[in-house]
Design a protein around this motif. Sequence first.
Motif, PDB file in Angstrom:
ATOM      1  N   ILE A 170       0.639  -1.579  -0.492  1.00 50.72           N
ATOM      2  CA  ILE A 170      -0.388   0.373  -0.199  1.00 50.72           C
ATOM      3  C   ILE A 170       0.846   1.041  -0.253  1.00 50.72           C
ATOM      4  N   GLU A 171       2.048   1.402   0.321  1.00 47.06           N
ATOM      5  CA  GLU A 171       2.494   2.525   0.846  1.00 47.06           C
ATOM      6  C   GLU A 171       3.592   2.603  -0.519  1.00 47.06           C
ATOM      7  N   ALA A 172       3.946   1.490  -0.799  1.00 47.82           N
ATOM      8  CA  ALA A 172       4.573   0.868  -2.571  1.00 47.82           C
ATOM      9  C   ALA A 172       3.548   2.642  -3.733  1.00 47.82           C
ATOM     10  N   ASP A 173       2.184   1.866  -3.681  1.00 44.85           N
ATOM     11  CA  ASP A 173       1.262   1.950  -4.459  1.00 44.85           C
ATOM     12  C   ASP A 173       1.172   3.577  -3.992  1.00 44.85           C
ATOM     13  N   ARG A 174       1.047   4.020  -2.627  1.00 51.21           N
ATOM     14  CA  ARG A 174       1.019   5.733  -2.221  1.00 51.21           C
ATOM     15  C   ARG A 174       2.092   6.664  -2.781  1.00 51.21           C
ATOM     16  N   MET A 175       3.636   5.696  -2.803  1.00 48.10           N
ATOM     17  CA  MET A 175       4.435   6.685  -2.815  1.00 48.10           C
ATOM     18  C   MET A 175       4.431   6.889  -4.149  1.00 48.10           C
ATOM     19  N   GLU A 176       3.973   5.732  -5.182  1.00 49.75           N
ATOM     20  CA  GLU A 176       4.295   5.919  -6.698  1.00 49.75           C
ATOM     21  C   GLU A 176       2.741   7.086  -7.105  1.00 49.75           C
ATOM     22  N   SER A 177       1.540   7.382  -6.295  1.00 52.89           N
ATOM     23  CA  SER A 177       0.572   8.325  -6.697  1.00 52.89           C
ATOM     24  C   SER A 177       1.098   9.448  -5.873  1.00 52.89           C
ATOM     25  N   GLU A 178       1.097   9.697  -5.512  1.00 52.07           N
ATOM     26  CA  GLU A 178       2.106  11.109  -4.951  1.00 52.07           C
ATOM     27  C   GLU A 178       3.124  11.396  -5.895  1.00 52.07           C
ATOM     28  N   SER A 179       3.823  11.071  -6.106  1.00 52.49           N
ATOM     29  CA  SER A 179       5.090  11.573  -7.205  1.00 52.49           C
ATOM     30  C   SER A 179       4.679  12.580  -8.130  1.00 52.49           C
ATOM     31  N   VAL A 180       5.193  13.416  -8.195  1.00 47.19           N
ATOM     32  CA  VAL A 180       4.641  14.740  -8.250  1.00 47.19           C
ATOM     33  C   VAL A 180       4.163  15.185  -9.524  1.00 47.19           C
ATOM     34  N   ALA A 181       3.190  15.546  -9.996  1.00 44.47           N
ATOM     35  CA  ALA A 181       3.507  15.969 -11.469  1.00 44.47           C
ATOM     36  C   ALA A 181       3.741  16.364 -12.335  1.00 44.47           C
ATOM     37  N   PRO A 182       4.328  17.458 -13.175  1.00 44.21           N
ATOM     38  CA  PRO A 182       4.728  18.616 -13.521  1.00 44.21           C
ATOM     39  C   PRO A 182       4.146  19.683 -13.851  1.00 44.21           C
ATOM     40  N   GLU A 183       2.765  19.569 -14.022  1.00 44.19           N
ATOM     41  CA  GLU A 183       1.833  21.085 -14.078  1.00 44.19           C
ATOM     42  C   GLU A 183       1.593  20.898 -12.163  1.00 44.19           C
ATOM     43  N   ARG A 184       1.673  20.263 -11.508  1.00 41.09           N
ATOM     44  CA  ARG A 184       2.287  20.634  -9.892  1.00 41.09           C
ATOM     45  C   ARG A 184       2.988  21.559  -9.444  1.00 41.09           C
ATOM     46  N   PHE A 185       3.940  21.416 -10.119  1.00 39.23           N
ATOM     47  CA  PHE A 185       5.433  22.844  -9.296  1.00 39.23           C
ATOM     48  C   PHE A 185       4.472  24.077 -10.435  1.00 39.23           C
ATOM     49  N   ILE A 186       3.596  23.958 -10.928  1.00 44.51           N
ATOM     50  CA  ILE A 186       2.701  25.359 -11.614  1.00 44.51           C
ATOM     51  C   ILE A 186       2.026  25.315 -11.074  1.00 44.51           C
ATOM     52  N   GLY A 188       0.947  23.920  -7.583  1.00 41.62           N
ATOM     53  CA  GLY A 188       0.521  23.927  -6.450  1.00 41.62           C
ATOM     54  C   GLY A 188      -0.613  22.403  -6.338  1.00 41.62           C
ATOM     55  N   ALA A 189      -0.320  21.954  -4.741  1.00 45.35           N
ATOM     56  CA  ALA A 189      -1.440  20.824  -4.390  1.00 45.35           C
ATOM     57  C   ALA A 189      -2.994  20.911  -5.002  1.00 45.35           C
ATOM     58  N   SER A 190      -3.673  20.606  -4.572  1.00 45.25           N
ATOM     59  CA  SER A 190      -4.988  21.123  -4.575  1.00 45.25           C
ATOM     60  C   SER A 190      -4.951  20.748  -2.336  1.00 45.25           C
ATOM     61  N   SER A 191      -6.149  21.081  -2.596  1.00 45.71           N
ATOM     62  CA  SER A 191      -6.319  20.409  -0.571  1.00 45.71           C
ATOM     63  C   SER A 191      -7.184  19.573  -1.083  1.00 45.71           C
ATOM     64  N   GLU A 192      -7.418  19.080  -2.271  1.00 44.37           N
ATOM     65  CA  GLU A 192      -8.405  17.539  -2.625  1.00 44.37           C
ATOM     66  C   GLU A 192      -6.509  16.646  -2.210  1.00 44.37           C
ATOM     67  N   ASP A 193      -5.959  16.764  -2.849  1.00 48.58           N
ATOM     68  CA  ASP A 193      -4.882  16.159  -3.071  1.00 48.58           C
ATOM     69  C   ASP A 193      -4.234  16.145  -1.737  1.00 48.58           C
ATOM     70  N   ALA A 194      -4.516  16.855  -0.600  1.00 54.45           N
ATOM     71  CA  ALA A 194      -3.899  17.586   0.920  1.00 54.45           C
ATOM     72  C   ALA A 194      -4.466  16.175   1.245  1.00 54.45           C
ATOM     73  N   GLN A 195      -5.607  16.632   1.450  1.00 58.75           N
ATOM     74  CA  GLN A 195      -6.634  15.319   2.003  1.00 58.75           C
ATOM     75  C   GLN A 195      -6.049  14.003   1.914  1.00 58.75           C
ATOM     76  N   GLN A 196      -6.196  13.476   0.685  1.00 60.13           N
ATOM     77  CA  GLN A 196      -5.726  11.867   0.566  1.00 60.13           C
ATOM     78  C   GLN A 196      -4.397  11.809   0.776  1.00 60.13           C
ATOM     79  N   ARG A 197      -3.238  12.510   0.917  1.00 61.28           N
ATOM     80  CA  ARG A 197      -2.160  12.080   1.326  1.00 61.28           C
ATOM     81  C   ARG A 197      -1.822  11.733   3.148  1.00 61.28           C
ATOM     82  N   ALA A 198      -2.649  12.782   3.948  1.00 64.12           N
ATOM     83  CA  ALA A 198      -3.487  12.484   4.898  1.00 64.12           C
ATOM     84  C   ALA A 198      -3.712  11.345   5.179  1.00 64.12           C
ATOM     85  N   ARG A 199      -4.556  10.979   4.570  1.00 61.36           N
ATOM     86  CA  ARG A 199      -5.788   9.722   5.091  1.00 61.36           C
ATOM     87  C   ARG A 199      -4.369   8.628   4.555  1.00 61.36           C
ATOM     88  N   SER A 200      -3.574   8.216   3.600  1.00 56.80           N
ATOM     89  CA  SER A 200      -2.779   7.644   3.240  1.00 56.80           C
ATOM     90  C   SER A 200      -1.503   7.185   3.782  1.00 56.80           C
TER      91      SER A 200
END
Lengths: 209, 182
Positions: A170-186, A188-200
Amino acid sequence: MKREENKLNVLLRRFVDEAAAEAMSQDIQKGDALLKRFADPVLSDKAKDLIRARFEAVCSARRRARRLMFGVAGVAAAAVALFVVLFIGNNLGPSPVSSPNRDIALPHTDERLPLPIQPERQPVAATSDEIFTEDLKAVARYLWDDGSNADSGDFFTVIREELDNIAAAIEADRMESESVAPERFIHGASSEDAQQRARSLITADFWKG
Amino acid sequence: MIEQQELSTFIKRLQKRDAGAFEELVERYSGRCYAYFYRLCGNPEQSEELVSELFVRLVEKIKTFNGGSFEKWLFTVASNQFRDYLRRQYRYKRLLDEAAEQQRREEEADRREHTGEHVIFDRLQWALERLDTETAELLMLRYYSEVGFKELAEMRNEPVGTTLSKVHRGLKKLRLMLDDAE
């Protein structure tokens, strides 16, 4: 005549004594005889014809009135029936208030047209939740088949190892899904992404103990 | 008097408004009804009018006849009609003042003299006109309807004894008047 006389005597005796009844009876009979001596006034044939004519006029007027009445009643009944049919047709169907979408065209309302062709369903890649469920099923099957270790401490060791493996997956899966996409550098992460990360993180901490 | 079976068929035909039955009704009863009215009002035209009205009433009321003596029913309607006539006459007379009433009487007398109507039909008519209306009506009703005292009392809504007594007194008075006249 004698019979009528006797009847009158009997009737009179109910009200007066016999002698008085006899006298009254005779008086009445004499009176009747006197009346019979006079000829009756006669209705002339002309007058009789007039009576018949008036009589016939009244009868035919009644017949006409009855026919007219039935005619009027029939027309009225037909008008009422027509009104009821029109009223039901106009007022008892689906109203625009109760079905606001009545004017929106429904798909395939015309039965004569061929059915629209549906695209065939393609196999979809398993998600992380499905993988996790499959792993748990495998552990359960293993424990069930190998019941010999149930009383030993190794039994719990095996469970723990398996659960650790699942958590790692599961952790490996999470790490993979949280790997930052290039557009997020432009953007930034949304509040939805933050909530999902906290849950993981909470889930991973739980499995790690 | 009509036989019971015949009467029953006759009434059914009348209730179905059979034209032939009404013709028969006029033929059978118009003479008796005319004589009844004539003896009471003493006027041939008026009597014809009353008979005519009576038969129209019979057409209207024939459905209300529900058995029993047909003569009793018919003459009850006739008697009621005569009373209506008397009421109309009374109202009419009340409307006229005394002078107008006097003038009307004179004109009526002149008219009768002119047309020969002043001749009284017979002595019986003369005597009946001198009796009170109720007694005259009772005597003529009994004579022309040919019903018994019980039915006569029922027609007039009074006890049989009262009817017997009134008829007895009326006939006696009539006989006295006619005997005196002779």
